[in-house]
Design an enzyme around this catalytic site. Structure first.
Site, PDB file in Angstrom:
ATOM      1  N   ASP A  67      36.511  53.980  55.176  1.00  0.00           N
ATOM      2  CA  ASP A  67      35.373  53.292  54.961  1.00  0.00           C
ATOM      3  C   ASP A  67      34.635  51.640  55.285  1.00  0.00           C
ATOM      4  O   ASP A  67      34.081  52.133  56.024  1.00  0.00           O
ATOM      5  CB  ASP A  67      36.994  51.669  54.846  1.00  0.00           C
ATOM      6  CG  ASP A  67      37.257  51.373  56.568  1.00  0.00           C
ATOM      7  OD1 ASP A  67      37.043  52.089  57.599  1.00  0.00           O
ATOM      8  OD2 ASP A  67      38.274  51.081  56.992  1.00  0.00           O
ATOM      9  N   ASN A 136      48.492  43.604  60.294  1.00  0.00           N
ATOM     10  CA  ASN A 136      49.382  43.806  59.411  1.00  0.00           C
ATOM     11  C   ASN A 136      49.903  45.062  58.314  1.00  0.00           C
ATOM     12  O   ASN A 136      51.006  45.182  57.414  1.00  0.00           O
ATOM     13  CB  ASN A 136      48.623  43.197  57.764  1.00  0.00           C
ATOM     14  CG  ASN A 136      47.558  43.048  57.050  1.00  0.00           C
ATOM     15  OD1 ASN A 136      47.436  44.669  57.700  1.00  0.00           O
ATOM     16  ND2 ASN A 136      46.894  42.710  56.362  1.00  0.00           N
ATOM     17  N   HIS A 138      47.872  47.756  57.504  1.00  0.00           N
ATOM     18  CA  HIS A 138      46.834  48.483  56.633  1.00  0.00           C
ATOM     19  C   HIS A 138      46.371  49.725  57.669  1.00  0.00           C
ATOM     20  O   HIS A 138      46.494  49.685  58.846  1.00  0.00           O
ATOM     21  CB  HIS A 138      45.497  47.840  56.198  1.00  0.00           C
ATOM     22  CG  HIS A 138      45.016  46.509  57.265  1.00  0.00           C
ATOM     23  ND1 HIS A 138      44.375  46.035  57.484  1.00  0.00           N
ATOM     24  CD2 HIS A 138      44.064  47.234  58.366  1.00  0.00           C
ATOM     25  CE1 HIS A 138      43.318  45.611  58.236  1.00  0.00           C
ATOM     26  NE2 HIS A 138      42.936  47.005  59.011  1.00  0.00           N
ATOM     27  N   GLU A 143      45.352  47.196  52.036  1.00  0.00           N
ATOM     28  CA  GLU A 143      46.642  46.013  52.727  1.00  0.00           C
ATOM     29  C   GLU A 143      47.906  46.355  52.033  1.00  0.00           C
ATOM     30  O   GLU A 143      48.042  46.901  51.026  1.00  0.00           O
ATOM     31  CB  GLU A 143      45.615  44.741  52.087  1.00  0.00           C
ATOM     32  CG  GLU A 143      44.275  44.842  52.577  1.00  0.00           C
ATOM     33  CD  GLU A 143      43.697  44.323  53.463  1.00  0.00           C
ATOM     34  OE1 GLU A 143      44.858  44.506  54.806  1.00  0.00           O
ATOM     35  OE2 GLU A 143      42.638  44.468  54.845  1.00  0.00           O
TER      36      GLU A 143
HETATM   37  C1  F6R Z   1      38.787  51.503  60.637  1.00  0.00           C
HETATM   38  C2  F6R Z   1      39.843  50.538  59.737  1.00  0.00           C
HETATM   39  C3  F6R Z   1      41.095  49.857  60.091  1.00  0.00           C
HETATM   40  C4  F6R Z   1      41.928  49.835  61.849  1.00  0.00           C
HETATM   41  C5  F6R Z   1      42.066  48.714  61.609  1.00  0.00           C
HETATM   42  C6  F6R Z   1      42.569  48.976  63.078  1.00  0.00           C
HETATM   43  O1  F6R Z   1      37.712  51.629  59.954  1.00  0.00           O
HETATM   44  O2  F6R Z   1      39.737  51.623  58.095  1.00  0.00           O
HETATM   45  O3  F6R Z   1      42.161  50.533  59.118  1.00  0.00           O
HETATM   46  O4  F6R Z   1      41.242  51.075  62.298  1.00  0.00           O
HETATM   47  O5  F6R Z   1      41.741  47.297  61.243  1.00  0.00           O
HETATM   48  O6  F6R Z   1      41.766  47.873  63.848  1.00  0.00           O
HETATM   49  P1  F6R Z   1      41.508  48.385  65.529  1.00  0.00           P
HETATM   50  O7  F6R Z   1      41.373  49.403  66.047  1.00  0.00           O
HETATM   51  O8  F6R Z   1      40.040  47.480  65.854  1.00  0.00           O
HETATM   52  O9  F6R Z   1      41.784  47.064  66.342  1.00  0.00           O
END
Ligand code: F6R
Length: 243
Positions: A67, A136, A138, A143
């Site tokens: 992303d 959450n 995701h 989301e």
């Molecule tokens: C990052 C992504 C997000 C993260 C998720 C966890 O490319 O796609 O889905 O993997 O938000 O984030 P962290 O690792 O910062 O807790």
């Protein structure tokens, strides 16, 4: 699902690095799906270390990132493009042309997303997709409530994700509200999936995602339906799972 228990963040990072290293050693021209965020930082520095020791060669590897924020240029330190160069690509021998991050600056965001999906296909699909888990549930920026059938698309970020990401920005207003993300379908088409999770704060969502019902309200729960998923998580993240 294969669950590997790690003692702490460093152990999780090393164990996940073992899996990516094995992938690259066994298939030197692997297509790796990569993630950003805090979860993979230790894993990336472990891969850099192993590359510098001469144990890994990324010269034939291709990568596609999950992303990117919309509206951030490549030279913006908060862009995922910048993150990847800073934390991995700039320190290993991957060929820059072989790395792909969605274009967050494209004038036509929908078209950029559709083209990104074609890039994934043109590479022959993803051999190993690395994921982190959002608070959450995701994965990527899919989301809660996202249809499982979606390919790469543009999304409006939820308030909780904007809040969670604000730790990387000076002001809450600076956090982008839109992103381009691989869809659940794009992720599920990967041959193998590696998801890494650490910390007490994610214990509840780990339990819901991997031991609760499969529902779009917890996007990561769909991973229960994938034939080759490995979860590497530390003891704190697994503390509510009866293993
Ligand atoms: C990052 C992504 C997000 C993260 C998720 C966890 O490319 O796609 O889905 O993997 O938000 O984030 P962290 O690792 O910062 O807790």
């Amino acid at each position: 699902m294969n669950i590997i228990k790690a003692t702490d963040y460093n152990d999780m990072s090393r164990k996940a690095a073992n899996i990516i290293s094995a992938q690259v050693i066994l298939k030197p021209n692997s297509v790796l799906g990569l993630a950003t965020g805090s979860s993979p930082l230790g894993l990336y520095s472990e891969l850099v270390k192993r590359y510098k020791q001469g144990d890994l060669d990324f010269s034939q590897v291709k990568s596609v990132n999950l992303d990117e924020y919309m509206g951030l240029t490549h030279d913006n330190p908060q862009s995922y493009y910048y993150f990847m160069n800073e934390n991995l690509f700039g320190h290993i021998n991957i060929v820059p042309e072989n790395t792909h991050v969605p274009d967050g600056t494209a004038a036509n965001a929908e078209q950029a997303c559709a083209e990104y999906e074609k890039v994934i296909q043109s590479l022959g699909g993803i051999d190993l997709q690395l994921l982190g888990l959002g608070n959450n549930g995701h994965i990527g920026f899919n989301e809660p409530g996202t249809a499982f059938e979606q390919h790469t698309h543009c999304v409006e970020l939820t308030e909780s994700t904007i809040q969670a990401n604000s730790r990387f920005f000076e002001k809450l207003e600076d956090v982008p509200t839109k992103a381009c993300t691989m869809g659940i379908k794009s992720i599920m088409m990967a041959k193998k999936i590696l998801i890494i999770v650490n910390g007490k704060g994610k214990a509840d969502i780990v339990h819901k995602a991997f031991f609760g019902p499969v529902t779009p309200q917890v996007p990561a729960s769909i991973l229960q339906m994938h034939p080759d998923v490995t979860l590497v998580a530390d003891e704190e993240a697994l503390s509510l799972c009866n293993l």
